[in-house]
Scaffold this motif. Structure first.
Motif, short mmCIF file in Angstrom:
data_model
loop_
_atom_site.label_atom_id
_atom_site.label_comp_id
_atom_site.label_asym_id
_atom_site.label_seq_id
_atom_site.Cartn_x
_atom_site.Cartn_y
_atom_site.Cartn_z
N LEU A 173 0.84 -1.19 0.00
CA LEU A 173 0.00 0.00 0.00
C LEU A 173 0.88 1.24 0.00
CD1 LEU A 173 -2.69 -1.06 2.63
CD2 LEU A 173 -2.85 -1.18 0.14
N PRO A 174 0.41 2.34 -0.59
CA PRO A 174 1.19 3.57 -0.55
C PRO A 174 1.53 3.95 0.89
CG PRO A 174 -0.58 3.78 -2.14
CD PRO A 174 -0.80 2.48 -1.41
N PRO A 175 2.81 4.12 1.23
CA PRO A 175 3.20 4.32 2.63
C PRO A 175 2.99 5.75 3.10
CG PRO A 175 5.12 4.40 1.23
CD PRO A 175 3.96 4.07 0.32
N THR A 176 2.76 5.91 4.40
CA THR A 176 2.76 7.22 5.04
C THR A 176 4.17 7.56 5.50
OG1 THR A 176 2.36 6.34 7.26
CG2 THR A 176 0.42 6.78 5.87
N VAL A 177 4.36 8.77 6.02
CA VAL A 177 5.68 9.12 6.54
C VAL A 177 6.05 8.21 7.71
CG1 VAL A 177 5.69 11.50 5.71
CG2 VAL A 177 4.66 10.99 7.93
N VAL A 178 5.06 7.79 8.49
CA VAL A 178 5.33 6.87 9.59
C VAL A 178 5.76 5.52 9.05
CG1 VAL A 178 4.31 5.61 11.53
CG2 VAL A 178 3.78 8.03 11.21
N ASP A 179 5.05 5.01 8.05
CA ASP A 179 5.42 3.73 7.44
C ASP A 179 6.86 3.77 6.92
OD1 ASP A 179 2.84 2.70 7.85
OD2 ASP A 179 2.15 3.46 5.90
N MET A 180 7.21 4.86 6.26
CA MET A 180 8.54 4.93 5.66
C MET A 180 9.63 5.10 6.72
SD MET A 180 9.70 4.38 2.71
CE MET A 180 8.66 4.80 1.33
N ALA A 181 9.30 5.76 7.83
CA ALA A 181 10.27 5.84 8.93
C ALA A 181 10.50 4.47 9.53
CB ALA A 181 9.77 6.82 9.99
N ILE A 182 9.42 3.70 9.70
CA ILE A 182 9.54 2.35 10.25
C ILE A 182 10.32 1.45 9.30
CG2 ILE A 182 8.21 0.29 10.83
CD1 ILE A 182 6.03 2.13 11.92
N ALA A 183 10.20 1.68 8.00
CA ALA A 183 10.84 0.81 7.01
C ALA A 183 12.36 0.86 7.08
CB ALA A 183 10.37 1.19 5.60
N ASN A 184 12.91 2.02 7.43
CA ASN A 184 14.36 2.21 7.40
C ASN A 184 14.93 2.06 8.81
OD1 ASN A 184 17.00 3.15 7.17
ND2 ASN A 184 16.46 4.69 5.64
N ASP A 185 15.77 1.05 9.00
CA ASP A 185 16.35 0.79 10.32
C ASP A 185 17.10 1.99 10.88
OD1 ASP A 185 15.38 -1.75 10.24
OD2 ASP A 185 17.31 -2.73 9.86
N ASP A 186 17.61 2.85 10.02
CA ASP A 186 18.40 3.98 10.50
C ASP A 186 17.52 5.10 11.05
OD1 ASP A 186 20.97 4.79 11.05
OD2 ASP A 186 21.12 6.04 9.26
N PHE A 187 16.21 4.89 11.08
CA PHE A 187 15.30 5.80 11.76
C PHE A 187 14.70 5.16 13.01
CE2 PHE A 187 14.39 7.59 7.30
CZ PHE A 187 15.36 8.57 7.44
N SER A 188 15.30 4.09 13.51
CA SER A 188 14.73 3.40 14.67
C SER A 188 14.71 4.28 15.92
CB SER A 188 15.49 2.10 14.95
OG SER A 188 16.86 2.35 15.22
N SER A 189 15.69 5.14 16.10
CA SER A 189 15.69 6.05 17.25
C SER A 189 14.60 7.10 17.12
CB SER A 189 17.06 6.73 17.39
OG SER A 189 18.05 5.79 17.74
N LEU A 190 14.38 7.57 15.89
CA LEU A 190 13.29 8.52 15.66
C LEU A 190 11.95 7.88 15.98
CD1 LEU A 190 12.00 11.12 14.56
CD2 LEU A 190 12.24 10.16 12.25
N VAL A 191 11.73 6.66 15.50
CA VAL A 191 10.47 5.97 15.77
C VAL A 191 10.30 5.74 17.26
CG1 VAL A 191 9.17 3.84 15.39
CG2 VAL A 191 10.39 4.91 13.49
N ALA A 192 11.37 5.32 17.94
CA ALA A 192 11.30 5.12 19.39
C ALA A 192 10.95 6.41 20.11
CB ALA A 192 12.63 4.57 19.91
N SER A 193 11.47 7.53 19.62
CA SER A 193 11.18 8.83 20.24
C SER A 193 9.73 9.22 20.03
CB SER A 193 12.11 9.90 19.64
OG SER A 193 13.46 9.62 19.92
N LEU A 194 9.21 8.97 18.83
CA LEU A 194 7.80 9.27 18.56
C LEU A 194 6.88 8.45 19.47
CD1 LEU A 194 7.89 9.32 14.65
CD2 LEU A 194 7.62 11.31 16.15
N LEU A 195 7.20 7.17 19.63
CA LEU A 195 6.39 6.31 20.49
C LEU A 195 6.51 6.72 21.95
CD1 LEU A 195 7.14 2.86 18.83
CD2 LEU A 195 5.03 4.20 18.65
N GLU A 196 7.70 7.11 22.37
CA GLU A 196 7.92 7.56 23.74
C GLU A 196 7.12 8.84 24.01
OE1 GLU A 196 9.11 7.99 27.61
OE2 GLU A 196 9.40 6.25 26.31
#
Length: 341
Positions: free
Chosen positions: A185-208
């Motif tokens: 499915l066409p990804p959102t900015v969240v989907d694309m952040a999750i897709a790239n391992d080098d954004f794992s800290s960003l995703v963790a920060s958003l969830l926190e």
């Protein structure tokens, strides 16, 4: 090859290339005896019934029978069934809204390039541009990475979110087909952040940050309509931020109010600002969700595509641009942007 950013280090892995049996037919336009097997022929010959039906309904058969070249990531019938199962009103591809179906199908096609699996493996990871479109009719990005010998698409550290290439390099006269086990499915900015391992800290920060409030904002907001422009710090940028305070070992150690302000300082709401929309040989100063502006100056220096000054007056750089999603665009920055206190 329309790879718009090679982002992670190369991985020394290989994929087993399997073959599918494809049929060919005579094409009078190519003269007597000339055999052609288009990417559409490959799909039909190998029993991709749902994909073939979807292409007919979206009126894309003629397009994909053209000269191309095309790289097609072809979902299996089981993959389409999994998609249909997500909506009780969908019993076949004919029940999927036509605009959505068309964009979903184009999200599996790279137009103008014949990309072999070996190219993806040699790069290890990166972005390619698909035929699907997002805000302002911009073409969407597809993220690929290689893990344990398998090419993954839009998956990253959340492997359930993406698709795996299960059979690679099925050759056609106008391109190549790679079989995948999930509809993309066409990804959102969240989907694309999750897709790239080098954004794992960003995703963790958003969830926190979301978990620290009674009214979670970031993941839900950035999964919405948008459009958004997100300046995404990579893991090295977040590690540099954590190293600046001996009390910070993870995003959970950062004061909630500060973390929320910092994250909001990376988002521009209501605009899909691609690199081509920035002031050339000058400075663009968008207002962030946090309320303060950042200054983006082209051309960049010291290897940066563009230089950035955050609200606190600190320098940063944009190091990758135009990761386009269905609800916004991501630019990668090499430092966490801090608002003025």
């Amino acid at each position: 090859m329309k790879i718009i950013s090679k982002y992670l280090k190369l991985l020394p892995v290989f994929i087993m290339v399997l073959g599918l049996t494809a049929c060919s037919d005579d094409d009078d336009n190519n003269g007597p005896g000339v055999q052609t097997t288009t990417v559409v022929d490959v799909a039909v010959a190998n029993g991709f019934d749902a994909l073939a039906a979807a292409l007919v309904r979206a009126d894309l058969v003629t397009t994909l029978e053209g000269p191309g070249p095309f790289t097609v990531f072809a979902p299996t019938d089981d993959a389409f069934q999994d998609l249909l199962d997500t909506d009780p009103t969908w019993n076949s591809v004919n029940d999927i809204p036509l605009d959505l179906l068309t964009n979903v199908l184009l999200n599996h096609v790279i137009i103008g390039d014949n990309i072999a699996s070996s190219e993806l493996i040699n790069l290890g990871s990166g972005y390619a541009t698909t035929g699907a479109t997002g805000p302002s009719n911009t073409n969407l990005s597809l993220y690929f990475n290689v893990d344990g010998g398998t090419v993954e698409l839009n998956g990253g550290f959340d492997t359930s979110a993406g698709a795996d290439v299960t059979t690679a390099d099925v050759e056609a006269t106008n391109g190549v087909v790679h079989v995948i086990n999930k509809v993309l499915l066409p990804p959102t900015v969240v989907d694309m952040a999750i897709a790239n391992d080098d954004f794992s800290s960003l995703v963790a920060s958003l969830l926190e940050a979301d978990g620290s409030t009674a009214d979670p904002m970031y993941v839900a907001t950035l999964s919405g309509t948008g459009p958004f422009t997100v300046f995404a710090p990579n893991n090295a940028a977040f590690q540099a931020l954590l190293d600046s305070n001996m009390m910070w070992n993870s995003p959970a150690d950062i004061d909630d109010a500060l973390l929320n302000a910092v994250l909001a300082h990376h988002v521009v709401v209501g605009n899909n600002v691609q690199s081509g929309d920035l002031t050339p040989n000058g400075t663009t100063s968008p207002t962030t969700l946090q309320g303060q502006t950042i200054d983006i100056t082209l051309p960049g220096t010291n290897g940066n595509i563009a230089d950035v000054v955050d609200g606190a007056g600190n320098d940063a750089g944009i190091i990758a641009v135009d990761v386009q999603t269905s609800n916004g665009v991501i630019h990668v920055v090499n430092a966490v942007l801090l608002p003025a206190s």
